[in-house]
Design a protein around this motif. Structure first.
Motif, PDB file in Angstrom:
ATOM      1  N   MET A   1       0.827  -1.092   0.023  1.00  0.00           N
ATOM      2  CA  MET A   1       0.127  -0.057   0.142  1.00  0.00           C
ATOM      3  C   MET A   1       0.889   1.406  -0.120  1.00  0.00           C
ATOM      4  SD  MET A   1      -3.140  -1.162   2.139  1.00  0.00           S
ATOM      5  CE  MET A   1      -4.340   0.235   1.818  1.00  0.00           C
ATOM      6  N   ALA A   2       2.034   1.184   0.483  1.00  0.00           N
ATOM      7  CA  ALA A   2       2.850   2.368   0.605  1.00  0.00           C
ATOM      8  C   ALA A   2       3.342   2.560  -0.727  1.00  0.00           C
ATOM      9  CB  ALA A   2       4.220   2.142   1.551  1.00  0.00           C
ATOM     10  N   VAL A   3       3.933   1.627  -1.575  1.00  0.00           N
ATOM     11  CA  VAL A   3       4.338   1.898  -3.031  1.00  0.00           C
ATOM     12  C   VAL A   3       3.193   2.072  -3.684  1.00  0.00           C
ATOM     13  CG1 VAL A   3       5.213   0.491  -4.798  1.00  0.00           C
ATOM     14  CG2 VAL A   3       6.200   0.327  -2.665  1.00  0.00           C
ATOM     15  N   LEU A   4       2.256   1.626  -3.507  1.00  0.00           N
ATOM     16  CA  LEU A   4       0.875   1.959  -4.432  1.00  0.00           C
ATOM     17  C   LEU A   4       0.561   3.460  -4.124  1.00  0.00           C
ATOM     18  CD1 LEU A   4      -1.669  -1.179  -4.680  1.00  0.00           C
ATOM     19  CD2 LEU A   4      -0.093  -0.190  -6.384  1.00  0.00           C
ATOM     20  N   PHE A   5       0.591   3.886  -2.828  1.00  0.00           N
ATOM     21  CA  PHE A   5       0.229   5.297  -2.763  1.00  0.00           C
ATOM     22  C   PHE A   5       1.418   6.233  -3.664  1.00  0.00           C
ATOM     23  CE2 PHE A   5       1.406   9.162  -0.233  1.00  0.00           C
ATOM     24  CZ  PHE A   5       0.046   9.827  -0.523  1.00  0.00           C
ATOM     25  N   LEU A   6       2.372   6.147  -3.226  1.00  0.00           N
ATOM     26  CA  LEU A   6       3.594   6.857  -3.976  1.00  0.00           C
ATOM     27  C   LEU A   6       3.577   6.821  -5.162  1.00  0.00           C
ATOM     28  CD1 LEU A   6       6.615   6.029  -1.594  1.00  0.00           C
ATOM     29  CD2 LEU A   6       5.514   8.097  -1.571  1.00  0.00           C
ATOM     30  N   LEU A   7       3.100   5.589  -6.035  1.00  0.00           N
ATOM     31  CA  LEU A   7       2.900   5.399  -7.543  1.00  0.00           C
ATOM     32  C   LEU A   7       1.833   6.380  -7.828  1.00  0.00           C
ATOM     33  CD1 LEU A   7       3.435   4.286 -10.119  1.00  0.00           C
ATOM     34  CD2 LEU A   7       1.857   2.384  -9.353  1.00  0.00           C
ATOM     35  N   GLN A   8       0.557   6.447  -6.978  1.00  0.00           N
ATOM     36  CA  GLN A   8      -0.417   6.951  -7.154  1.00  0.00           C
ATOM     37  C   GLN A   8       0.009   8.652  -7.131  1.00  0.00           C
ATOM     38  OE1 GLN A   8      -2.829   5.849  -8.977  1.00  0.00           O
ATOM     39  NE2 GLN A   8      -4.534   6.166  -7.448  1.00  0.00           N
ATOM     40  N   PHE A   9       0.635   9.037  -6.304  1.00  0.00           N
ATOM     41  CA  PHE A   9       0.910  10.270  -6.137  1.00  0.00           C
ATOM     42  C   PHE A   9       1.589  10.838  -7.276  1.00  0.00           C
ATOM     43  CE2 PHE A   9       3.008  14.209  -4.459  1.00  0.00           C
ATOM     44  CZ  PHE A   9       2.063  14.648  -3.663  1.00  0.00           C
ATOM     45  N   TRP A  10       2.695  10.277  -7.559  1.00  0.00           N
ATOM     46  CA  TRP A  10       3.409  10.407  -8.704  1.00  0.00           C
ATOM     47  C   TRP A  10       2.435  10.580  -9.845  1.00  0.00           C
ATOM     48  CZ3 TRP A  10       4.636   7.805 -13.368  1.00  0.00           C
ATOM     49  CH2 TRP A  10       5.680   8.509 -14.160  1.00  0.00           C
ATOM     50  N   ILE A  11       1.699   9.626 -10.278  1.00  0.00           N
ATOM     51  CA  ILE A  11       0.860   9.480 -11.557  1.00  0.00           C
ATOM     52  C   ILE A  11      -0.072  10.804 -11.512  1.00  0.00           C
ATOM     53  CG2 ILE A  11      -1.115   8.272 -12.446  1.00  0.00           C
ATOM     54  CD1 ILE A  11      -0.004   5.898 -11.771  1.00  0.00           C
ATOM     55  N   GLY A  12      -0.486  11.361 -10.355  1.00  0.00           N
ATOM     56  CA  GLY A  12      -1.628  12.179  -9.922  1.00  0.00           C
ATOM     57  C   GLY A  12      -0.806  13.837 -10.403  1.00  0.00           C
TER      58      GLY A  12
ATOM     59  N   LYS B   1      -2.547  12.022 -21.228  1.00  0.00           N
ATOM     60  CA  LYS B   1      -3.130  12.196 -20.125  1.00  0.00           C
ATOM     61  C   LYS B   1      -4.080  11.289 -19.822  1.00  0.00           C
ATOM     62  CE  LYS B   1      -5.027  16.450 -17.952  1.00  0.00           C
ATOM     63  NZ  LYS B   1      -4.773  17.660 -18.002  1.00  0.00           N
ATOM     64  N   GLN B   2      -5.134  10.929 -20.896  1.00  0.00           N
ATOM     65  CA  GLN B   2      -6.372   9.996 -20.507  1.00  0.00           C
ATOM     66  C   GLN B   2      -5.879   8.784 -20.034  1.00  0.00           C
ATOM     67  OE1 GLN B   2      -8.253  10.306 -24.651  1.00  0.00           O
ATOM     68  NE2 GLN B   2      -9.540  11.949 -23.517  1.00  0.00           N
ATOM     69  N   ALA B   3      -4.693   8.198 -20.403  1.00  0.00           N
ATOM     70  CA  ALA B   3      -4.040   7.045 -20.176  1.00  0.00           C
ATOM     71  C   ALA B   3      -3.849   7.126 -18.697  1.00  0.00           C
ATOM     72  CB  ALA B   3      -3.052   6.311 -21.042  1.00  0.00           C
ATOM     73  N   LEU B   4      -3.056   7.990 -18.382  1.00  0.00           N
ATOM     74  CA  LEU B   4      -2.340   8.137 -16.936  1.00  0.00           C
ATOM     75  C   LEU B   4      -3.886   8.158 -16.015  1.00  0.00           C
ATOM     76  CD1 LEU B   4       0.364  10.672 -17.488  1.00  0.00           C
ATOM     77  CD2 LEU B   4       0.581   8.313 -16.320  1.00  0.00           C
ATOM     78  N   ILE B   5      -4.855   8.977 -16.424  1.00  0.00           N
ATOM     79  CA  ILE B   5      -6.053   9.307 -15.638  1.00  0.00           C
ATOM     80  C   ILE B   5      -6.889   7.857 -15.442  1.00  0.00           C
ATOM     81  CG2 ILE B   5      -8.379  10.119 -15.538  1.00  0.00           C
ATOM     82  CD1 ILE B   5      -7.412  12.702 -16.887  1.00  0.00           C
ATOM     83  N   ALA B   6      -6.950   7.015 -16.470  1.00  0.00           N
ATOM     84  CA  ALA B   6      -7.242   5.688 -16.184  1.00  0.00           C
ATOM     85  C   ALA B   6      -6.511   4.872 -15.431  1.00  0.00           C
ATOM     86  CB  ALA B   6      -7.521   4.977 -17.623  1.00  0.00           C
ATOM     87  N   ARG B   7      -5.197   5.129 -15.593  1.00  0.00           N
ATOM     88  CA  ARG B   7      -4.487   4.104 -14.555  1.00  0.00           C
ATOM     89  C   ARG B   7      -4.452   4.612 -13.293  1.00  0.00           C
ATOM     90  NH1 ARG B   7       0.461   4.557 -16.900  1.00  0.00           N
ATOM     91  NH2 ARG B   7      -0.250   3.203 -18.593  1.00  0.00           N
ATOM     92  N   HIS B   8      -4.526   6.090 -12.945  1.00  0.00           N
ATOM     93  CA  HIS B   8      -4.579   6.564 -11.643  1.00  0.00           C
ATOM     94  C   HIS B   8      -6.030   6.054 -10.891  1.00  0.00           C
ATOM     95  CE1 HIS B   8      -3.962   9.538  -8.749  1.00  0.00           C
ATOM     96  NE2 HIS B   8      -5.076   9.939  -8.607  1.00  0.00           N
ATOM     97  N   VAL B   9      -7.068   6.209 -11.844  1.00  0.00           N
ATOM     98  CA  VAL B   9      -8.408   5.776 -10.997  1.00  0.00           C
ATOM     99  C   VAL B   9      -8.390   4.151 -10.993  1.00  0.00           C
ATOM    100  CG1 VAL B   9     -11.165   5.206 -12.072  1.00  0.00           C
ATOM    101  CG2 VAL B   9      -9.884   7.538 -12.329  1.00  0.00           C
ATOM    102  N   SER B  10      -7.801   3.364 -11.823  1.00  0.00           N
ATOM    103  CA  SER B  10      -7.853   1.929 -11.416  1.00  0.00           C
ATOM    104  C   SER B  10      -7.045   1.658 -10.162  1.00  0.00           C
ATOM    105  CB  SER B  10      -7.174   1.204 -12.684  1.00  0.00           C
ATOM    106  OG  SER B  10      -7.922   1.377 -13.826  1.00  0.00           O
ATOM    107  N   ILE B  11      -5.934   1.905 -10.058  1.00  0.00           N
ATOM    108  CA  ILE B  11      -4.719   1.964  -8.770  1.00  0.00           C
ATOM    109  C   ILE B  11      -5.706   2.441  -7.699  1.00  0.00           C
ATOM    110  CG2 ILE B  11      -2.679   2.650  -7.957  1.00  0.00           C
ATOM    111  CD1 ILE B  11      -1.520   2.561 -10.643  1.00  0.00           C
ATOM    112  N   GLY B  12      -6.438   3.509  -7.926  1.00  0.00           N
ATOM    113  CA  GLY B  12      -7.130   4.087  -6.891  1.00  0.00           C
ATOM    114  C   GLY B  12      -8.293   3.224  -6.222  1.00  0.00           C
ATOM    115  N   ILE B  13      -8.806   2.499  -7.162  1.00  0.00           N
ATOM    116  CA  ILE B  13      -9.746   1.314  -6.670  1.00  0.00           C
ATOM    117  C   ILE B  13      -9.248   0.300  -6.210  1.00  0.00           C
ATOM    118  CG2 ILE B  13     -11.654   0.038  -7.480  1.00  0.00           C
ATOM    119  CD1 ILE B  13     -12.445   2.823  -7.167  1.00  0.00           C
ATOM    120  N   LEU B  14      -8.082  -0.224  -6.719  1.00  0.00           N
ATOM    121  CA  LEU B  14      -7.330  -1.252  -6.117  1.00  0.00           C
ATOM    122  C   LEU B  14      -6.977  -0.922  -4.777  1.00  0.00           C
ATOM    123  CD1 LEU B  14      -5.504  -3.974  -6.247  1.00  0.00           C
ATOM    124  CD2 LEU B  14      -3.691  -2.632  -7.450  1.00  0.00           C
ATOM    125  N   ILE B  15      -6.302   0.296  -4.553  1.00  0.00           N
ATOM    126  CA  ILE B  15      -6.143   0.752  -2.921  1.00  0.00           C
ATOM    127  C   ILE B  15      -7.341   0.584  -2.162  1.00  0.00           C
ATOM    128  CG2 ILE B  15      -5.531   2.649  -1.653  1.00  0.00           C
ATOM    129  CD1 ILE B  15      -3.417   3.444  -3.814  1.00  0.00           C
TER     130      ILE B  15
END
Length: 189
Positions: free
Chosen positions: A20-31, A43-57
């Motif tokens: 979860m720590a690594v996922l949070f840091l990845l999310q922050f960087w993607i954001g 940008k749309q690909a990054l948003i889609a990845r950000h949303v997906s990882i957010g739901i995973l978290i």
């Protein structure tokens, strides 16, 4: 050693902590990256990845909450002052709460954007949006709140890491090693 004991963390708790720590840091960087991305497709690909990882978290957070209720939390070092103990417990609680609240505010943001943001999770399935209706004003408010919470969590996580380093290298009580290796105990145990 899978389960926590009174004196040490088990493998599952350690994996939850670091994944979860690594996922949070990845999310922050993607954001941060997606906000300044000039290419619309990227940008749309990054948003889609950000949303997906957010739901995973959010899903990992829910499982982690259940795990926490089913497992004991190892004791803090006996030499810690009462105020320091309260601060440690409060900061752990706040970090855990933010792992759930931040993705929920992202979900609310996506919900208020109507169909402008994708809500496909890793391209596998879609989640329903909250029934708030599309509102760019509300989306702007949720976006600011979402970012504020993410920055707050980054600061709190940095303080958490610094406290762990203090325990390991200044106090030398073995607190940090306990979250690296299953079954490790504090030095005074």
């Amino acid at each position: 050693m899978i389960l926590n004991t009174e004196k040490s963390y088990g493998l599952v708790s350690i994996l939850f902590h670091w994944i979860m720590a690594v996922l949070f840091l990845l999310q922050f960087w993607i954001g941060l990256t997606m906000e300044s991305e000039p290419d619309l497709a990227s940008k749309q690909a990054l948003i889609a990845r950000h949303v997906s990882i957010g739901i995973l978290i959010l899903a990992l957070w829910a499982v982690r909450i259940v795990w926490a209720f089913c497992n004991r939390t190892p004791a803090l070092p006996g030499r810690m002052a009462p105020g320091e103990r309260r601060l440690a417990r409060a900061s752990h609680f706040l970090l855990l709460a933010l792992f759930g609240i931040i993705p929920l505010t992202g979900w609310l943001l996506v919900s208020t954007m109507g169909g402008l943001l994708p809500f496909q999770i890793f391209g596998l399935f879609a989640l329903p949006r909250f029934g708030l209706g599309a509102s760019l004003h509300a989306a702007g408010l949720w976006s600011v709140f979402h970012a504020f919470l993410a920055y707050s969590m980054l600061i709190l996580a940095a303080v958490h890491a610094l406290a762990a380093l203090r325990h390991q290298f200044t106090l030398k009580d073995g607190l940090m090693v306990r979250m690296l290796l299953p079954g490790r105990r504090l030095k005074d145990d």
